[in-house]
Write a protein that holds these residues in place. Sequence first.
Motif, PDB file in Angstrom:
ATOM      1  N   ILE A   4       9.393  10.286  42.574  1.00  0.00           N
ATOM      2  CA  ILE A   4       8.336   9.625  41.817  1.00  0.00           C
ATOM      3  C   ILE A   4       7.941  10.551  40.675  1.00  0.00           C
ATOM      4  O   ILE A   4       7.811  11.758  40.863  1.00  0.00           O
ATOM      5  CB  ILE A   4       7.106   9.381  42.714  1.00  0.00           C
ATOM      6  CG1 ILE A   4       7.489   8.477  43.877  1.00  0.00           C
ATOM      7  CG2 ILE A   4       5.958   8.787  41.908  1.00  0.00           C
ATOM      8  CD1 ILE A   4       6.425   8.413  44.935  1.00  0.00           C
ATOM      9  N   ARG A   5       7.782   9.956  39.507  1.00  0.00           N
ATOM     10  CA  ARG A   5       7.388  10.765  38.362  1.00  0.00           C
ATOM     11  C   ARG A   5       6.133  10.151  37.767  1.00  0.00           C
ATOM     12  O   ARG A   5       6.119   8.970  37.417  1.00  0.00           O
ATOM     13  CB  ARG A   5       8.529  10.721  37.354  1.00  0.00           C
ATOM     14  CG  ARG A   5       8.512  11.772  36.326  1.00  0.00           C
ATOM     15  CD  ARG A   5       9.651  11.432  35.364  1.00  0.00           C
ATOM     16  NE  ARG A   5       9.358  12.002  34.073  1.00  0.00           N
ATOM     17  CZ  ARG A   5       9.756  13.217  33.717  1.00  0.00           C
ATOM     18  NH1 ARG A   5      10.497  13.921  34.542  1.00  0.00           N
ATOM     19  NH2 ARG A   5       9.432  13.695  32.540  1.00  0.00           N
ATOM     20  N   VAL A   6       5.099  10.949  37.695  1.00  0.00           N
ATOM     21  CA  VAL A   6       3.825  10.480  37.163  1.00  0.00           C
ATOM     22  C   VAL A   6       3.527  11.298  35.918  1.00  0.00           C
ATOM     23  O   VAL A   6       3.592  12.524  35.958  1.00  0.00           O
ATOM     24  CB  VAL A   6       2.709  10.672  38.217  1.00  0.00           C
ATOM     25  CG1 VAL A   6       1.351  10.483  37.605  1.00  0.00           C
ATOM     26  CG2 VAL A   6       2.920   9.734  39.383  1.00  0.00           C
ATOM     27  N   GLU A   7       3.274  10.604  34.808  1.00  0.00           N
ATOM     28  CA  GLU A   7       3.050  11.333  33.553  1.00  0.00           C
ATOM     29  C   GLU A   7       1.721  10.948  32.928  1.00  0.00           C
ATOM     30  O   GLU A   7       1.492   9.779  32.631  1.00  0.00           O
ATOM     31  CB  GLU A   7       4.166  11.008  32.551  1.00  0.00           C
ATOM     32  CG  GLU A   7       5.520  11.547  32.945  1.00  0.00           C
ATOM     33  CD  GLU A   7       6.620  10.850  32.165  1.00  0.00           C
ATOM     34  OE1 GLU A   7       6.924  11.308  31.053  1.00  0.00           O
ATOM     35  OE2 GLU A   7       7.151   9.841  32.661  1.00  0.00           O
ATOM     36  N   ASN A   8       0.858  11.933  32.744  1.00  0.00           N
ATOM     37  CA  ASN A   8      -0.407  11.779  32.003  1.00  0.00           C
ATOM     38  C   ASN A   8      -1.209  10.558  32.426  1.00  0.00           C
ATOM     39  O   ASN A   8      -1.716   9.810  31.613  1.00  0.00           O
ATOM     40  CB  ASN A   8      -0.125  11.694  30.490  1.00  0.00           C
ATOM     41  CG  ASN A   8       0.803  12.787  30.033  1.00  0.00           C
ATOM     42  OD1 ASN A   8       1.965  12.550  29.730  1.00  0.00           O
ATOM     43  ND2 ASN A   8       0.287  14.013  30.050  1.00  0.00           N
ATOM     44  N   LEU A   9      -1.306  10.383  33.727  1.00  0.00           N
ATOM     45  CA  LEU A   9      -1.988   9.208  34.259  1.00  0.00           C
ATOM     46  C   LEU A   9      -3.500   9.338  34.071  1.00  0.00           C
ATOM     47  O   LEU A   9      -4.105  10.345  34.427  1.00  0.00           O
ATOM     48  CB  LEU A   9      -1.661   9.102  35.751  1.00  0.00           C
ATOM     49  CG  LEU A   9      -1.584   7.711  36.349  1.00  0.00           C
ATOM     50  CD1 LEU A   9      -0.617   6.857  35.565  1.00  0.00           C
ATOM     51  CD2 LEU A   9      -1.159   7.815  37.797  1.00  0.00           C
ATOM     52  N   VAL A  10      -4.091   8.290  33.501  1.00  0.00           N
ATOM     53  CA  VAL A  10      -5.549   8.250  33.329  1.00  0.00           C
ATOM     54  C   VAL A  10      -6.053   6.949  33.918  1.00  0.00           C
ATOM     55  O   VAL A  10      -5.460   5.887  33.689  1.00  0.00           O
ATOM     56  CB  VAL A  10      -5.938   8.342  31.833  1.00  0.00           C
ATOM     57  CG1 VAL A  10      -7.441   8.170  31.655  1.00  0.00           C
ATOM     58  CG2 VAL A  10      -5.476   9.665  31.242  1.00  0.00           C
ATOM     59  N   LYS A  11      -7.111   7.010  34.712  1.00  0.00           N
ATOM     60  CA  LYS A  11      -7.738   5.790  35.205  1.00  0.00           C
ATOM     61  C   LYS A  11      -9.234   5.895  34.958  1.00  0.00           C
ATOM     62  O   LYS A  11      -9.885   6.841  35.410  1.00  0.00           O
ATOM     63  CB  LYS A  11      -7.464   5.614  36.703  1.00  0.00           C
ATOM     64  CG  LYS A  11      -8.132   4.395  37.303  1.00  0.00           C
ATOM     65  CD  LYS A  11      -7.503   3.102  36.788  1.00  0.00           C
ATOM     66  CE  LYS A  11      -8.305   1.909  37.218  1.00  0.00           C
ATOM     67  NZ  LYS A  11      -7.743   0.648  36.702  1.00  0.00           N
ATOM     68  N   VAL A  12      -9.748   4.951  34.206  1.00  0.00           N
ATOM     69  CA  VAL A  12     -11.165   4.973  33.837  1.00  0.00           C
ATOM     70  C   VAL A  12     -11.843   3.733  34.390  1.00  0.00           C
ATOM     71  O   VAL A  12     -11.316   2.623  34.269  1.00  0.00           O
ATOM     72  CB  VAL A  12     -11.315   5.004  32.293  1.00  0.00           C
ATOM     73  CG1 VAL A  12     -12.778   4.949  31.895  1.00  0.00           C
ATOM     74  CG2 VAL A  12     -10.664   6.254  31.729  1.00  0.00           C
ATOM     75  N   TRP A  13     -12.976   3.920  35.056  1.00  0.00           N
ATOM     76  CA  TRP A  13     -13.806   2.789  35.477  1.00  0.00           C
ATOM     77  C   TRP A  13     -15.117   2.888  34.708  1.00  0.00           C
ATOM     78  O   TRP A  13     -15.906   3.806  34.980  1.00  0.00           O
ATOM     79  CB  TRP A  13     -14.100   2.842  36.972  1.00  0.00           C
ATOM     80  CG  TRP A  13     -13.067   2.156  37.805  1.00  0.00           C
ATOM     81  CD1 TRP A  13     -12.747   0.837  37.788  1.00  0.00           C
ATOM     82  CD2 TRP A  13     -12.225   2.758  38.798  1.00  0.00           C
ATOM     83  NE1 TRP A  13     -11.744   0.585  38.702  1.00  0.00           N
ATOM     84  CE2 TRP A  13     -11.424   1.731  39.334  1.00  0.00           C
ATOM     85  CE3 TRP A  13     -12.075   4.055  39.274  1.00  0.00           C
ATOM     86  CZ2 TRP A  13     -10.493   1.966  40.335  1.00  0.00           C
ATOM     87  CZ3 TRP A  13     -11.157   4.289  40.268  1.00  0.00           C
ATOM     88  CH2 TRP A  13     -10.371   3.249  40.785  1.00  0.00           C
ATOM     89  N   GLY A  14     -15.330   2.014  33.782  1.00  0.00           N
ATOM     90  CA  GLY A  14     -16.532   2.113  32.971  1.00  0.00           C
ATOM     91  C   GLY A  14     -16.503   3.432  32.220  1.00  0.00           C
ATOM     92  O   GLY A  14     -15.577   3.704  31.461  1.00  0.00           O
TER      93      GLY A  14
END
Lengths: 365, 291
Positions: A4-14
């Motif tokens: 699995i390769r995850v790159e620069n993951l951003v998760k914003v809630w509000g």
Amino acid sequence: MSGIRVENLVKVWGAFRALDDVSFETGDSEFVALLGPSGCGKSTTLRLIAGLEFATSGRISIAGRDVTGLASSKRNLSMVFQSYALFPHMTVAGNIVFGLSVRGVSKAEQRERLARVVDLLGLSQLLDRRPSELSGGQQQRVALGRALIAETPVCLLDEPLSNLDAQLRSEMRNEIRSLQQRLGIAMVFVTHDQTEAMSMADRIILMRAGKVEQSGLPHEFYERPATTFAARFIGTPPMNVLDLAPGADGLVIEGGAGPAVLPAGSIPLQLGLRPEQVTFASAGQPAVVETTEYFGADTITACRIGRQRLMVRAPGRPGLKAGDAVHLAWETSVQHFFHKESGLRCEIDPAAPAKKTRVAETTPQ
Amino acid sequence: MKASRNALYGGLLLLPAAVLLWTFTYQPIVTTFIDSLYSTPRGRRPAAFIGFDQYETMFADPVFWKAMLNNFIYAFATIPLSMAMALAMALLVNSKLRGQAAVRMAYFTPTILPMVAVANIWLFFYAPDYGLVDRVLQLFGLGGQNFLGQPDTALAALIVITIWKEAGFFMIFYLAALQQISPTLMEAASLEGASFWQTLRRVTIPLLMPTTLFISVNAVIGAFRLVDHIVVMTKGAPDNATTLLLFYIYQVGFGYWDTGYAAALTMVLLVILAVIALVQFGYVDKRIHYR
Ligand SMILES: Nc1ncnc2c1ncn2[C@@H]1O[C@H](COP(=O)(O)OP(=O)(O)OP(=O)(O)O)[C@@H](O)[C@H]1O
Ligand SMILES: [Mg+2]
């Protein structure tokens, strides 16, 4: 290739950034532990990989295929939920073959694969029960069965052991680990228990407040923690991190009357010592015993140096009691140094002149 | 000694509820049954015991059979349709939808209106020539219908009103039940590759079964109990096409003042409702998984 390769993951809630620029990569059929304190974004990361939630930005690829915008059913992975998420109206067998039957796998093949999985997990006596008639450990195995029967190359597990008692927990740990090795699949395992991560994982990804703090092999976490947070997160009891202050002939442990640890330097530093690498000696760093806890094989003694506290884990029964004055000693090779403000690891050779002291390049991840 | 004391306290605690239940539910049933065995008192002629004569009259009464038939048609049309609509509406307003609250309100509004008001609104809708429905039909050249006046459309017209009114009410129950279902179950289903319809058929509907049972019991009782709109809109006309059982009881009892016969009809209605409730709770209940 099932990494699995995850790159620069951003998760914003509000206005809340649950994940802030998370990147990591896992190898083929590796057992990866996603470790961190509560609320640091472990489940969020897992749910993004699973496709149950979509990233604000960043990329996710599985086995070399970009899955960022793909629905969860198209990602060719399986998942064990923290709450198991078993269908309460279906039997154990119904739960396990649910995925096969909605995907239109033939009845004969369903039966055959069910028999195999049930054998593997020791559920053959329970096939006609409903989830409410199972113990926590059995439910957990059913959830695992439902994930394994799909025979996907990647399996995600969100704290599957958190509801079990200590005994069952260690049994299931071994069971899951050996299953993963036998099936040769990649597993990503969320946990906030560092012993679980250390003992099971090929690779650990330590998270903190939506960021990756350190990612690497278990022994790297133990031997070269990248930050004081990582240092304090791994080990039982965790690493002692002590402030250093300028003394007569160099940096000494603040408040202590011991020998200099380092030649005097300009940056404020902290010293990290693992409790099991400190010993009681006839000479060395003076300290006062505060409390002792006896565990059979070893004893954990809390000592005080000035206003700072330090744990020592010594084999057997050192025979100390509160108030005793002791001397502590350790090898210079087991010392870790951290920058006091940033908490980052500093690579320092205690024997070298002070001006060579520098902040290590081992920035987080 | 102690046990009998407990029994005494227990009995005393149950007493208020038991008294109410007996006075307003069981005592009337018993009295109704006794009344149904007597003739209706007329003038100076008191009621006389006539055994099951009233029931014999009933089985020979074509209006009774018409009312029964109408009632079963009414029940079998309104219940499945209103429940299916209720489920569809609940699924819709339970999803992440813009203006969700407004849609929920809109669906629920028919329920909070009194039936008499609803009946009057629909009287206008159904009015020949200038009514809403007829106007729309006129566009297709099908105008000039008197829905409530024609024997073959009158019952259907009432059925539509009932569905319109009940669906919103049942939706509230389905919505509450849907919100009880853990979202992780839906996530697990979608991760396993189940489509919307597969999830609905294999996960959602089975999990909603207790609610479905509850609603259907209510719907059946409602179908046999509703008279307000008939009183306002058709009074059973035309040619008893819209006479339902309870309306017939009302007509016999308070229109013709044939109370003995009305008592016998009431007993039949009670037996029908009791049998339906027993089947639903005794048989269907066993096949539903409760958590
Ligand atoms: N749907 C959501 N809306 C807003 N904030 C959320 C949502 N889901 C999670 N969060 C926030 O994101 C952060 C990370 O949550 P997450 O569930 O990933 O934590 P975790 O690391 O799995 O913690 P735990 O060990 O307690 O399960 C938390 O602060 C949480 O409050
Ligand atoms: Mg979590």
